[in-house]
Every structure is written in structure tokens, then in C-alpha cells.
Design a protein around this motif. Structure first.
Motif, PDB file in Angstrom:
ATOM      1  N   THR A  65      -2.367   0.240   4.300  1.00  0.00           N
ATOM      2  CA  THR A  65      -2.965   0.807   3.092  1.00  0.00           C
ATOM      3  C   THR A  65      -1.941   1.706   2.398  1.00  0.00           C
ATOM      4  N   GLU A  66      -2.353   2.348   1.317  1.00  0.00           N
ATOM      5  CA  GLU A  66      -1.427   3.219   0.579  1.00  0.00           C
ATOM      6  C   GLU A  66      -1.022   4.438   1.388  1.00  0.00           C
ATOM      7  N   ASP A  67      -1.864   4.838   2.346  1.00  0.00           N
ATOM      8  CA  ASP A  67      -1.551   6.066   3.089  1.00  0.00           C
ATOM      9  C   ASP A  67      -1.628   5.891   4.605  1.00  0.00           C
ATOM     10  N   ARG A  69       2.037   2.741   8.618  1.00  0.00           N
ATOM     11  CA  ARG A  69       2.048   3.466   7.344  1.00  0.00           C
ATOM     12  C   ARG A  69       3.127   2.853   6.455  1.00  0.00           C
ATOM     13  N   PRO A 115       1.932  -1.802   1.678  1.00  0.00           N
ATOM     14  CA  PRO A 115       0.494  -2.045   1.558  1.00  0.00           C
ATOM     15  C   PRO A 115       0.186  -3.523   1.323  1.00  0.00           C
ATOM     16  N   GLY A 129      -3.090   2.895   7.724  1.00  0.00           N
ATOM     17  CA  GLY A 129      -3.542   1.574   8.123  1.00  0.00           C
ATOM     18  C   GLY A 129      -5.046   1.533   8.235  1.00  0.00           C
ATOM     19  N   ARG A 130      -5.600   0.324   8.182  1.00  0.00           N
ATOM     20  CA  ARG A 130      -7.047   0.126   8.332  1.00  0.00           C
ATOM     21  C   ARG A 130      -7.275  -1.019   9.296  1.00  0.00           C
ATOM     22  N   LEU A 155      -7.364 -10.149   1.351  1.00  0.00           N
ATOM     23  CA  LEU A 155      -7.851  -9.112   2.265  1.00  0.00           C
ATOM     24  C   LEU A 155      -9.355  -9.246   2.489  1.00  0.00           C
ATOM     25  N   THR A 185      -4.420  -3.783   8.528  1.00  0.00           N
ATOM     26  CA  THR A 185      -3.754  -3.937   7.236  1.00  0.00           C
ATOM     27  C   THR A 185      -3.166  -2.604   6.812  1.00  0.00           C
ATOM     28  N   CYS A 217      -0.700  -7.579   6.777  1.00  0.00           N
ATOM     29  CA  CYS A 217      -1.729  -7.658   7.820  1.00  0.00           C
ATOM     30  C   CYS A 217      -1.103  -8.208   9.091  1.00  0.00           C
TER      31      CYS A 217
END
Length: 378
Positions: free
Chosen positions: A360-362, A280, A333, A364-365, A158, A358, A336
Motif C-alpha cells: 500500500t502507500e504506507d 512498505r 504500491p 502492506g495489507r 486487486l 499487497t 502482490c
């Protein structure tokens, strides 16, 4: 920009190979066979020349990894991947006999032969050679058997993807300042390639500059068309930095756009935002496509969105998972992929907006953070 990350170690590659062998066993395979290409680089760090000579990584559950390699390349293989047991062969001998010792021997149950996953870019001549030597074996494409092998990235991966995305963003910020009007598409594309290298890319894979009616072709190759004032211009570019991919798209306008051009761009921007919001853990890949596509359909442009919403990215710029209708695989998680809806009006113009995201745990980023509003260029 970020500094150079620490290289992957032999322990990192060993862990990946063990994971791949376990995944093969869980999928009912007797092992996986990896030819030169991105899978081999990801699993071992070794990047041999891709020639007619057989090079093949053999991974079997519960066994040490072994690499079938031409004798003249064995020293380089030993240096690049010291964790591998090498089985070399010399010109004039049968490389498939060497490989058959690894594939055809009896397993722990006494059964010979078996079913193996094969990396997608393996040469047909090599697969046919194995089949001829071992007629009791069967083979399946690795993308079908283990499509998620490289999909979930660890923290080090990442970091590399984020650095590649930041470099592509820096290139976009710079390209907005160059002159577009009166220049050929391929001249702007050359500027983009230079900027990607300036910001740390070791490899430039594509620099799409699609102006005016060329923008209606999603994979237009930058050509000799002279960009004019009044043109919408789709920019889609990327490559590799620190061995990991970048891929971003923005659509700019030369001079002030008209009302329809603004509307189409606004629709695509809203669709891209909805696709991102759908990211998500636990959501299906197709949910991302559905969320983005629904905005475009509602606006009346559904027939002009002619490709999937996204593709995975890692050591290659296109790999699983794919954000497309019918792909029910859940997001987890570390995955990508791109989110890149578009509208393409034949003979007129196109709009595409793309970020790498990507999970994430909660949610996207985004790994691309440049503005998604229409940029006006000169």
C-alpha cells in the motif's frame, strides 16, 4: 463473498499492450513476443489452445499490436481480441515467414533484425524457427528483460486478488471442521479442492496436505498416508478465481501439540509477522526475506528454513517479484506476493504460515485474514 467483477475491456487490454511496448523500448528492446500462456491472457484476454501451431503476439514500440495466428483459429482470436491486427497462416505454409514480416522489417532508423523479449513459456521449436528465418535477431527471456511487467496490479486486479484470498480463507474455515484423524491426506485434499470450488474458484492448482513427517517436505503431494492423532499438518492450497490467484498456508494440529511443536509454530508465526511488517514502499524485496529469516535464525532453526520467503501472484500463482536474498528491486504500491516462512524438521514435522500481501502507500495489507495461531483439529 463478493460479486462477479466487471470484465476487462478492449481498452484495458490495449492500455496494457501499449505499456508493455513502451517498457520494451525503455529496456532497449525492439519489441516483445508473447506465446500462448498467462502473458497473452493478461495482455489481450485471448486464451488459445497451446499446440504445435505458432500463435505469437508481436508488440513493438510505436506500432499497432499484431497477432500471428493459425487460420483455423483466426475467428476465435478476432472475437476474443478485436483490438488486434491478425496475420493468419494456413497449414502447409511457413508460419515463421508470416512472423518474419513483423520482426524482420526495418525499424524507424532503417535497421533490420533486432532484439526481442520472449515470454518464458514459448516453445523452443518456435523460437528456433524464428532464429532460422531471422538470423540477425536476438532474443531474451521476458522474466529477465521485463520482470515487473505484470507485478504492479491496478484496482480491478486487486479486487480480484482480494476475492480469491477471501474464498481461500472461507475454505480454510470450513476445512478446520472436518475430521482429520483416521483419514488419508488425499481425502482431506479432495475436501479442500471441493471447498475452493464451492467458494468460487474456477481452477484449483494445488491442495497440499502434509501430515506428520511429510510436513518436512514443502511441496509434498497429498498421498495415502493416514493422518494420526498427534500429527502436525501443513495445509497449502490455492487456484484461480475471476482469473486471479489465491495461495495460503496454515498449519494445524490433530489433538493437543507438545511443547516443541508449539514453540516451532510460534517461531514461524513470529517470523511471518516480521516479514509482513517489513512490507512498505521503497523497501527491497530481500528485506522481507531478511526480516522473516532473522527470527528463525535467532531461534536456532535457520538451517531448516529452506526456501525463499515469498513469490508474486496474479494471473498465475507464482510470478515476479520474489522475496529472496539478492533481490534488491524496491517494493511499490500494487505489488502482490506471498509471505510464507517455514521450518522443516526432517523425519518429524513441518510448519508454514502464508498470507498474500499487497503493498500500500504506507505499508502492506494482508489479503488473507484467517487466524495464524495453531488450530486444533480432530
Amino acid at each position: 463473498m463478493t460479486g462477479t467483477p466487471a470484465p476487462f475491456t478492449a481498452d484495458d487490454y490495449t492500455a496494457r499492450m501499449r505499456r508493455a511496448a513502451r517498457a520494451a523500448g525503455d529496456a532497449g528492446l525492439d519489441g516483445v513476443l508473447i506465446a500462448p500462456g498467462p502473458d497473452l491472457v493478461w495482455l489481450t484476454g485471448y486464451r488459445p489452445p497451446e499446440t504445435e501451431r505458432l500463435t505469437l503476439l508481436v508488440l513493438r514500440p510505436g506500432e499497432d499490436p499484431a497477432l500471428v495466428v493459425p487460420a483455423l483459429e483466426a475467428p476465435d482470436a478476432a472475437k476474443a481480441a478485436p483490438m488486434l491486427a491478425l496475420r493468419d497462416w494456413t497449414d502447409g505454409t511457413d508460419p515463421y515467414e508470416t512472423a518474419s514480416d513483423l520482426l524482420g522489417r526495418a525499424d524507424r532508423t532503417g535497421r533490420t533484425g533486432g532484439r526481442f523479449g520472449v515470454s518464458d513459456n514459448a516453445w523452443a521449436m518456435h523460437l528456433l524457427g524464428l532464429q532460422n528465418r531471422l538470423p540477425d535477431t536476438a532474443y531474451v527471456a521476458l522474466t529477465d528483460a521485463l520482470p515487473m511487467l505484470r507485478a504492479v496490479k491496478d484496482a480491478a486486479e486487486l479486487q480480484r486478488l482480494a476475492a480469491a484470498g477471501a474464498a481461500a480463507d472461507a475454505a480454510y474455515e470450513e476445512i478446520r471442521e472436518v475430521r482429520f484423524a483416521g483419514r488419508r491426506e488425499n481425502e482431506v485434499a479432495a475436501d479442500l479442492a471441493g471447498l475452493l470450488r464451492q467458494f468460487g474458484h474456477s481452477q484449483v492448482d494445488f491442495t497440499i496436505v502434509a501430515s506428520g513427517p511429510n510436513g518436512a517436505n514443502p511441496h509434498h503431494e497429498a498421498g495415502d498416508r493416514v493422518i494420526e492423532r498427534g500429527d502436525m499438518v501443513v495445509l497449502d492450497f490455492g487456484g484461480l478465481k475471476h482469473g486471479y490467484g489465491s495461495d495460503t498456508s496454515r498449519t494445524v494440529h490433530v489433538g493437543e501439540p507438545d511443547a516443541e511443536e508449539r514453540r516451532v509454530h510460534d517461531v514461524v508465526r513470529a517470523a511471518q509477522e516480521e516479514g509482513f511488517r517489513a512490507v512498505r514502499p521503497g523497501a527491497a524485496c530481500q528485506d522481507v526475506d531478511r526480516a522473516a529469516r532473522a527470527v528463525i535464525v535467532e531461534a536456532g532453526y535457520g538451517e531448516y528454513f529452506i526456501h525463499r520467503t515469498g513469490h508474486g501472484i496474479g494471473v498465475t500463482t507464482h510470478e515476479p517479484p520474489y522475496m529472496v536474498e539478492g533481490e534488491e528491486r524496491p517494493l511499490v504500491p500494487g505489488m502482490c506476493f506471498s509471505v510464507e516462512p517455514g521450518i522443516y524438521l526432517p523425519g518429524r514435522f513441518g510448519v508454514r504460515i502464508e498470507d498474500i500481501v499487497t503493498v500500500t502507500e504506507d505499508g502492506g495489507r494482508r489479503l488473507n485474514t484467517t487466524e495464524r495461531e495453531m488450530a486444533i483439529v480432530e
